[in-house]
Design a protein around this motif. Structure first.
Motif, short mmCIF file in Angstrom:
data_model
loop_
_atom_site.label_atom_id
_atom_site.label_comp_id
_atom_site.label_asym_id
_atom_site.label_seq_id
_atom_site.Cartn_x
_atom_site.Cartn_y
_atom_site.Cartn_z
N GLN A 1 0.37 -5.95 -5.57
CA GLN A 1 -0.78 -6.48 -4.85
C GLN A 1 -0.71 -8.01 -4.79
N ASN B 1 2.90 1.57 -3.38
CA ASN B 1 1.99 1.95 -4.47
C ASN B 1 1.67 3.44 -4.42
N ARG B 2 1.48 3.96 -3.21
CA ARG B 2 1.16 5.38 -3.08
C ARG B 2 2.39 6.26 -3.36
N MET B 3 3.55 5.83 -2.91
CA MET B 3 4.77 6.63 -3.07
C MET B 3 5.30 6.60 -4.49
N ASP B 4 5.39 5.39 -5.07
CA ASP B 4 6.04 5.22 -6.38
C ASP B 4 5.06 4.94 -7.52
N HIS B 5 3.75 5.03 -7.23
CA HIS B 5 2.72 4.82 -8.25
C HIS B 5 2.86 3.45 -8.93
N LYS C 1 0.83 -1.21 0.00
CA LYS C 1 0.00 0.00 0.00
C LYS C 1 0.86 1.26 0.00
N VAL C 2 1.92 1.26 0.82
CA VAL C 2 2.79 2.43 0.94
C VAL C 2 3.57 2.65 -0.36
N LYS D 1 1.78 -0.89 -8.85
CA LYS D 1 0.55 -1.67 -8.68
C LYS D 1 0.87 -3.03 -8.05
#
Length: 314
Positions: A206, A198-202, A195-196, A204
């Protein structure tokens, strides 16, 4: 520029780790939740810069953590660092989510074993002896209270003999419990890190859908080999018997998970309600002795006979 960015990120993530460590140390009520977040700074840093620079971060956190939270924090730092670096290195190499999870589990097992050795050698605390002593004290207190209530002594002794056997079995299964704890720790820490990142480095990152989960066939062979060998072990106190029981419980648990995964797959394949497998899981927990073996058998059949492949062929 890259070296400067690496140093900046390392210093920032080290500071975040130390803050989390101090919260874990001084606010015990948060320790369970914080323990899942502690490996995340190591995972993020290793996923970006690989494991070699992470060793410097590990040494820095070990020194600073010891200064601020005393030597008691050393096992926590080691568990978080080893598990976090293993997960981060797997992410760096673009391994699948389940391969990353497996490597993280190994890292956390190594960290947990170190913590046991640390408490045994440096703190002179034997975890097994402490568990035995605390359980015996609790049993003695319970027996005394039940005697004061006027219950029959023979009935009390029979009931508590069964309790003692169960507790002794739990202590024998300590290696399996360590692995289970590592599995849970690795999964939650990896999920938070995804989650972190994905938010920081855009990105995906999962986990695949649960109905795609398929364990290797080798788990069945390990399970049945341990089952056959256990038939020739009559001494319940032998190390081989205890080891085989740990393998049976752990492999059986994985096959139960496989059974649940197949259930989710089948309902997805047949376009049935998603509530059906959830209800089955709840019923399995409620009627554990009855339904758990059935789910284990379903997992064995799915792994060994390829139920999913047969459905696709049809």
């Amino acid at each position: 520029m890259n070296q400067s960015k690496q140093l900046t990120d390392g210093a920032l993530l080290t500071a975040i780790f130390i803050v989390l460590l101090l919260i874990w140390f001084f606010i015990p009520i948060t320790s369970i939740f914080i323990s899942f977040a502690l490996p995340v700074p190591f995972i993020i840093f290793t996923a970006k810069y690989d494991w070699k620079p992470s060793l410097i971060m590990f040494i820095a956190t070990l020194i600073i953590g010891t200064l601020f939270a005393t030597y008691i924090s050393i096992p926590v730092v080691v568990i978080s660092a080893v598990g976090g670096i293993m997960i981060g290195a797997a992410i760096k190499r673009k391994l699948t989510a389940y391969e990353t999870w497996a490597r993280g589990t190994v890292g956390f097992v190594v960290g947990l074993l170190f913590s046991l050795l640390f408490t045994q050698i440096l703190l002179d605390v034997n975890i097994v002896d402490e568990l035995n002593n605390s359980m015996e004290t609790s049993i003695d207190m319970s027996q005394s209270m039940m005697s004061q209530l006027g219950l029959e002594e023979e009935l009390i002794e029979e009931q508590f003999a069964l309790v003692k056997e169960t507790l002794a079995m739990i202590i024998d299964l300590l290696p399996m419990l360590i692995v289970m704890a590592a599995i849970v720790q690795a999964f939650i820490s990896q999920w938070i890190s995804y989650k972190v990142i994905n938010r920081m480095d855009h990105k995906k990152l999962q986990f695949p859908k649960f109905h795609h989960l398929r364990f290797p066939v080798s788990i069945i062979w390990i399970y049945f080999l341990a089952l056959v060998l256990s038939l020739f072990q009559s001494d319940p106190d032998s190390m081989l018997f205890i080891g085989l029981q740990n393998i049976l419980v752990l492999a059986g648990f994985l096959m139960v998970i496989q059974g649940f995964s197949f259930l989710f797959f089948y309902t997805h394949y047949k376009r049935m309600s998603k509530a059906i497998p959830i209800i089955v899981i709840i019923l399995t927990v409620i009627f554990l002795p009855l339904l758990l073996p059935l789910m284990r058998i379903l997992g064995i059949i799915d792994i060994g006979f390829g139920l999913r492949d047969r459905l696709f062929k049809k």
